[in-house]
Design an enzyme around this catalytic site. Structure first.
Site, PDB file in Angstrom:
ATOM      1  N   ARG A 233       0.646  -1.064   0.064  1.00  0.00           N
ATOM      2  CA  ARG A 233      -0.226  -0.274  -0.134  1.00  0.00           C
ATOM      3  C   ARG A 233       0.986   0.692   0.340  1.00  0.00           C
ATOM      4  NH1 ARG A 233      -5.340   2.089   3.494  1.00  0.00           N
ATOM      5  NH2 ARG A 233      -6.036   0.069   1.792  1.00  0.00           N
TER       6      ARG A 233
ATOM      7  N   HIS B  22      -7.332   0.753  -6.574  1.00  0.00           N
ATOM      8  CA  HIS B  22      -7.739   0.151  -5.206  1.00  0.00           C
ATOM      9  C   HIS B  22      -8.164  -1.204  -5.816  1.00  0.00           C
ATOM     10  CE1 HIS B  22      -7.857  -1.179  -1.192  1.00  0.00           C
ATOM     11  NE2 HIS B  22      -8.635  -0.262  -0.635  1.00  0.00           N
TER      12      HIS B  22
ATOM     13  N   GLN C 155     -10.562  -4.088  -3.169  1.00  0.00           N
ATOM     14  CA  GLN C 155     -11.693  -3.362  -2.927  1.00  0.00           C
ATOM     15  C   GLN C 155     -12.938  -4.017  -3.624  1.00  0.00           C
ATOM     16  OE1 GLN C 155     -12.442  -1.558   0.156  1.00  0.00           O
ATOM     17  NE2 GLN C 155     -14.033  -2.495  -0.180  1.00  0.00           N
TER      18      GLN C 155
ATOM     19  N   ASP D  67     -16.646   7.195  -1.463  1.00  0.00           N
ATOM     20  CA  ASP D  67     -15.821   7.092  -0.354  1.00  0.00           C
ATOM     21  C   ASP D  67     -15.701   8.713  -0.241  1.00  0.00           C
ATOM     22  OD1 ASP D  67     -13.776   6.332  -0.297  1.00  0.00           O
ATOM     23  OD2 ASP D  67     -12.484   5.806  -1.923  1.00  0.00           O
TER      24      ASP D  67
ATOM     25  N   CYS E 226     -16.066   2.016   0.381  1.00  0.00           N
ATOM     26  CA  CYS E 226     -15.498   1.263   1.215  1.00  0.00           C
ATOM     27  C   CYS E 226     -14.576   1.569   2.286  1.00  0.00           C
ATOM     28  CB  CYS E 226     -14.086   1.400   0.033  1.00  0.00           C
ATOM     29  SG  CYS E 226     -13.345   2.187   0.232  1.00  0.00           S
TER      30      CYS E 226
ATOM     31  N   ARG F 266     -13.556  -8.311   1.880  1.00  0.00           N
ATOM     32  CA  ARG F 266     -12.337  -8.484   1.892  1.00  0.00           C
ATOM     33  C   ARG F 266     -11.661  -9.699   2.871  1.00  0.00           C
ATOM     34  NH1 ARG F 266      -9.725  -3.332   1.632  1.00  0.00           N
ATOM     35  NH2 ARG F 266      -7.730  -4.305   0.903  1.00  0.00           N
TER      36      ARG F 266
HETATM   37  N1  NVA Z   1     -10.208   7.107  -1.424  1.00  0.00           N
HETATM   38  C1  NVA Z   1      -9.535   6.635   0.014  1.00  0.00           C
HETATM   39  C2  NVA Z   1      -9.989   4.920   0.056  1.00  0.00           C
HETATM   40  C3  NVA Z   1      -9.307   4.180   1.377  1.00  0.00           C
HETATM   41  C4  NVA Z   1      -9.595   3.099   1.946  1.00  0.00           C
HETATM   42  C5  NVA Z   1      -7.993   6.657   0.321  1.00  0.00           C
HETATM   43  O1  NVA Z   1      -7.427   6.730  -1.101  1.00  0.00           O
HETATM   44  O2  NVA Z   1      -7.765   7.254   1.107  1.00  0.00           O
HETATM   45  N1   CP Z   2     -11.735  -0.057   2.463  1.00  0.00           N
HETATM   46  C1   CP Z   2     -10.130   0.015   3.046  1.00  0.00           C
HETATM   47  O1   CP Z   2      -9.232  -0.890   2.315  1.00  0.00           O
HETATM   48  O2   CP Z   2     -10.150   0.329   4.602  1.00  0.00           O
HETATM   49  P1   CP Z   2      -8.684   0.486   5.237  1.00  0.00           P
HETATM   50  O3   CP Z   2      -7.984   2.179   4.795  1.00  0.00           O
HETATM   51  O4   CP Z   2      -8.826   0.294   7.102  1.00  0.00           O
HETATM   52  O5   CP Z   2      -7.787  -0.955   4.822  1.00  0.00           O
END
Ligand code: NVA
Ligand code: CP
Length: 304
Positions: free
Chosen positions: A104, A131, A134, A219, A259, A287
């Protein structure tokens, strides 16, 4: 044989994605019945997190343990990655010791560079651009509640962000139409849109996007790394909230997903999380099962 990676949904064929989703449901049912499984016994997953996470970390770590393997959490704060060791060197070394690597991070190019140098499968667990994990969970959840999503209309309400980009890929791969309602200046990547113009429509009005839709998704307005833009984004997105008004124009059986983490009162009204058509908690749990299916597929090259 070169390792298979999962950096975007396009690293799989439609058939592979559909098989993964079905396998995720099988694994969920097995797990709920208390059946144990040792398909990844002695296998190790390295998890590199340069951004925060709750669901992704817990689901990958629990998933590896449930399949008989283990997972190791690596933060740039306490590895040489945080002190500037080249990504390719790190990839060669880490992938020589583990069976798969999950990353990540911020720039999508980072996971691409890692994957190029890696002997083990690499999984994108969120970048600024995509992502895909997800989406496996979301597609599994839709299928479990409503059957095939092929031919359905999905409404994305809000930012043209990493999740939105993965929904664009999913529209093509899973065969649904995606209506995106987003304010001017926050549209998804133009090239991606152009390549998917047959299955994606960008609009300004949330109600237009949601009309008769079978699934509403949103989101956060400001993603990780955009904290400085929070105030400006609150202004730009103030009309882009999933609430009862939007649910009322959608199909009566429309599902609602997010998500998570959710900002109640911003992109979603507080009451909608517990709305009878909300499948947000199932989506989060899936997930775990979707990624167990993904790990088996990438590490064993098969779905049992
Ligand atoms: N769009 C959000 C998704 C978090 C799971 C982010 O990148 O922070
Ligand atoms: N939806 C998701 O990826 O959550 P986290 O940021 O908690 O991993």
């Amino acid at each position: 044989m070169a390792a298979r990676h999962f950096l975007t949904l396009n690293d799989m064929t439609t058939t592979e994605l559909e098989d993964l989703v079905d396998h995720g449901t099988r694994l969920r049912n097995e797990w709920r019945q208390g059946t144990t499984r040792n398909s990844l016994q002695n296998r190790v997953l390295a998890m590199i997190f340069e951004k925060s996470s709750t669901r992704t970390r817990v689901s990958f770590e629990a998933g590896m343990t449930q399949l008989g393997g283990s997972a190791m959490f690596l933060s740039p704060r306490d590895t040489q990655l945080g002190r500037g060791e080249p990504i390719e060197d790190s990839a060669i070394v880490i992938s020589s010791m583990v069976d798969a690597v999950m990353i990540r991070t911020f720039a999508h190019e980072t996971v691409e560079s890692f994957a190029k140098a890696s002997r083990a499968p690499v999984i994108n667990a969120l970048t600024d651009e995509f992502h895909p994990c997800q989406l496996l969970a979301d597609m599994q959840t839709y299928r479990e509640h409503r059957g095939s999503i092929r031919g359905a209309t999905v409404a994305w309400i809000g930012d043209g962000n990493n999740m939105c980009h993965s929904y664009i890929n999913a529209a093509q791969q899973f065969g649904f139409h995606l209506n995106i309602a987003t304010p001017e200046g926050y549209e998804p990547n133009a090239e991606l849109l152009k390549a998917h113009s047959s299955c994606v429509t960008v609009m300004r009005e949330p109600a237009e996007a949601a009309r008769n839709a079978n699934l509403l998704v949103t989101d956060v307005w400001a993603s990780m790394g955009q904290e400085d833009e929070q105030k400006a984004r609150e202004k730009a997105f103030s009309n882009y909230q999933i609430n009862q008004v939007l649910m009322d124009v959608a199909d009566k059986d429309a599902l609602l997903m997010h998500c998570l983490p959710a900002h109640r009162g911003e992109e979603i009204s507080a009451d909608m999380i517990e709305h009878p058509n909300s499948v947000i908690w199932d989506e989060a749990e899936n997930r775990l099962h979707a990624q167990k299916a993904l790990l088996e597929f990438l590490i064993l090259n098969r779905l049992d």
